[in-house]
Structure formats: structure tokens, C-alpha cells
Design a protein around this motif. Structure first.
Motif: not given
Length: 216
Positions: A85-100
Motif C-alpha cells: 500500500n502506498h496510499t490512495y493519493n500519494h499523500l505526504k504524511g507530515w502535511k496530513t492529519e492522522k485520521e485523514a
């Protein structure tokens, strides 16, 4: 290449011991990984090259790309490679809230389940954070859900358009050792360097008696 090193330093591996950075062994085994696919033409090219060396690899797929190219995703599976799994939209974890972030990972997992038999999809527990950027809270939550967070020992920097093809190859050949987890990308941006380096990496290490295995 800036501040990010080709080879992950030991102190970083010790700092995050719950993440998998390499798989040490004495059997001359390397672990090739490919991020950001599946991508038309490029992923099939990678599969053909791997097959010519009887090499297995691990593909960290973006959920949205699987939705766009399910046939290519099926080719990865049919060739006997592992997936992560590489996320659905290639998200940057540092810029994304945990639940999202967790919701996005789950969305990618749902794509896996729609593409694979239930008995097989339930065993897909590999995750790699895009850009390697993940917060402690996100990482702990994913591990609690049963994911193995796969980082890397070697970055090829194939995506760096300022890096020459020869330098990309040198990054991998000079720094890899048995047990190294090596990052390439089956993406358009990385294709020039990756397509130059990958065959030569396979030839070089195969000639030294190495085998290439998937991560599970």
C-alpha cells in the motif's frame, strides 16, 4: 540529492526500529521495490526486465493508479511479485492529519480487496509512506492495524531529473549489500534513470551470485 542520503544511516534505523529498513541475511539476496505505479508501458517494461533475470520484487502501488490501470496491476500479481500500500493519493504524511491519512490508506486497501481474492487480499500488510514522510502517530496506528512499514536501505534517486543515469546506477551498485531494500519508481518522471539503471543492476548483482526476492 540534498540532505537525504543514498544509504540510510544506522542512527536513523535505530531511531525508528519499528520500521523495516533492510532484511539482513548472508545469502546474497537483494530486495528491489518500485513505488508509484502501476503506470502504462513503464510497469510492463519493469516486469519484462525482472522476468528475464528471474527476479521478484515488491510494488508499492497508489490506489488511484490501480483504479486507472487494473490490467497492469493484475500483471504484477500474475508475475508473482508482492504488493504494498502506498496510499490512495500519494499523500505526504507530515502535511496530513492522522485520521485523514489512515482513511486514505484504507481507501487503497479497499482497491486491493476489489482486485484480489479475499483470501489473498487479507494478507497484504505492507505499507510504504510516500516520500518516506509519516508521523509517529500515523506509524503507530498503522502498525496497530497490522501493517509492516517498509522503508529502505538504498535510494536510487531515479526521480531526480538533475541526476545522470550513470549516477543513478552508481548509487545502487556502490552502496547495496545483501539484505538491502532498494527503491526505484515505475513512474514517468523516474523512467529515464530507472530504465537505464535497472537492467545493469540486475546484470551486475546476478553476476555476483545474488538473487532478487519480494518482501512479504
Amino acid at each position: 540529492m540534498g540532505l537525504v542520503p543514498v544509504k540510510t544511516p544506522k542512527f536513523l534505523k535505530r531511531l525508528f526500529p519499528n520500521y523495516i529498513w533492510d532484511l539482513p541475511n548472508e545469502d546474497k539476496v537483494l530486495y528491489l521495490t518500485f513505488d508509484d505505479g502501476p503506470t502504462p508501458e513503464i510497469t510492463h517494461w519493469v516486469l519484462n526486465i525482472l522476468n528475464s533475470y528471474n527476479a521478484k520484487a515488491t510494488f508499492f502501488c497508489i490506489g488511484a493508479n490501480i483504479d486507472k490501470h487494473p490490467d497492469i496491476f493484475q500483471s504484477i500479481l500474475k508475475e508473482g511479485h508482492s504488493i504494498g500500500n502506498h496510499t490512495y493519493n500519494h499523500l505526504k504524511g507530515w502535511k496530513t492529519e492522522k485520521e485523514a491519512y489512515l482513511k486514505n490508506v484504507s481507501a487503497c486497501d479497499e482497491v486491493f480487496k476489489s482486485q484480489i481474492a479475499t483470501t489473498e487480499s487479507s494478507s497484504i500488510n505492507l505499507f510504504r509512506p510516500p516520500y518516506g514522510k509519516i508521523t509517529n502517530k500515523q506509524g503507530k496506528a498503522l502498525i496497530k492495524q497490522g501493517y509492516k512499514i517498509i522503508m529502505w536501505d538504498i535510494l536510487s534517486f531515479d526521480w531526480d531529473t538533475n541526476l545522470s543515469e550513470a549516477a543513478c546506477l552508481k548509487n545502487v551498485i556502490n552502496k547495496s549489500k545483501s539484505g538491502s531494500i532498494i527503491v526505484f519508481h515505475d513512474s514517468k518522471k523516474s523512467s529515464k534513470n530507472m530504465m537505464y539503471a535497472l537492467p545493469k543492476v540486475l546484470e551486475h548483482f546476478s553476476g555476483q551470485g545474488y538473487t532478487f526476492k519480494a518482501i512479504y
